[in-house]
Design an enzyme around this catalytic site. Structure first.
Site, PDB file in Angstrom:
ATOM      1  N   SER A   4      32.087 -18.467  51.648  1.00 11.49           N
ATOM      2  CA  SER A   4      31.105 -19.099  52.511  1.00 11.49           C
ATOM      3  C   SER A   4      30.689 -20.411  51.872  1.00 11.49           C
ATOM      4  O   SER A   4      30.504 -20.489  50.655  1.00 11.49           O
ATOM      5  CB  SER A   4      29.890 -18.190  52.677  1.00 11.49           C
ATOM      6  OG  SER A   4      28.966 -18.759  53.562  1.00 11.49           O
ATOM      7  N   SER A   5      30.543 -21.425  52.696  1.00 12.15           N
ATOM      8  CA  SER A   5      30.072 -22.713  52.194  1.00 12.15           C
ATOM      9  C   SER A   5      28.680 -22.555  51.617  1.00 12.15           C
ATOM     10  O   SER A   5      27.935 -21.657  51.996  1.00 12.15           O
ATOM     11  CB  SER A   5      30.027 -23.735  53.332  1.00 12.15           C
ATOM     12  OG  SER A   5      31.291 -23.891  53.892  1.00 12.15           O
ATOM     13  N   THR A   6      28.321 -23.454  50.726  1.00 11.82           N
ATOM     14  CA  THR A   6      26.989 -23.412  50.139  1.00 11.82           C
ATOM     15  C   THR A   6      25.940 -23.648  51.208  1.00 11.82           C
ATOM     16  O   THR A   6      26.186 -24.306  52.218  1.00 11.82           O
ATOM     17  CB  THR A   6      26.826 -24.475  49.050  1.00 11.82           C
ATOM     18  OG1 THR A   6      26.894 -25.762  49.657  1.00 11.82           O
ATOM     19  CG2 THR A   6      27.888 -24.336  47.985  1.00 11.82           C
TER      20      THR A   6
END
Length: 159
Positions: free
Chosen positions: A68-70
């Site tokens: 998951s992206s930050t």
């Protein structure tokens, strides 16, 4: 994200070693918070394993198959989309469902479609989004061509 993987071995070590951290384990909470807000992508799936019902602890070998992206990067990119209530939004690469959750909060569940190629990732996102009170259309499939069945999108977010 109630769980995340962290690599415990060096990049040259084989097989790689991982730990699955879990928010329900008090000793994991500080490290898990550091991962979620640390600026790097969060590793959410190890070697294609089911995401729901996992037991925290060590893993050996394999690779990370979903991340998951930050939080900070997701927010910055979504601000550029200028989301508004009622817009139709396509999220390609569901991951932990963070992007879909924010899109639902702003645009409304009815207009949000999120697509991921991994059925375990999609199932976990569907459950977690529902726990937050969101019910976007959640699709398992190849996002390379979007999801034409829900087409007519105002915004597209690709992870």
């Amino acid at each position: 994200m109630p769980q995340a993987n962290v690599r415990r071995s060096g990049s040259d070590e084989s097989p790689p070693r991982w730990d699955l951290l879990d928010w329900a384990v008090p000793a994991d909470q500080e490290e898990l918070l550091g991962l979620l807000y640390g600026g790097e992508s969060v590793l959410v799936q190890h070697d294609g394993e089911p995401v729901l019902g996992r037991v925290p602890g060590p893993r050996s070998g394999g690779s990370i198959t979903a991340m998951s992206s930050t939080v900070g990067m997701t927010v910055a990119l979504q601000q550029r989309l200028t989301l508004q209530p009622g817009l139709r939004v396509l999220d390609i690469g569901t991951g932990a469902g963070v992007t879909a959750a924010v899109a639902c909060q702003i645009a409304g569940d009815a207009g949000v479609v999120t697509v991921d190629r991994d059925e375990h990732v999609t199932a976990a996102a569907r459950v977690r989004l529902a726990l937050l009170g969101h019910r976007p259309t959640t699709v398992t499939g190849d996002g390379a061509n979007g999801w034409p069945a829900g087409g007519g999108y105002d915004r597209i977010f690709v992870s």
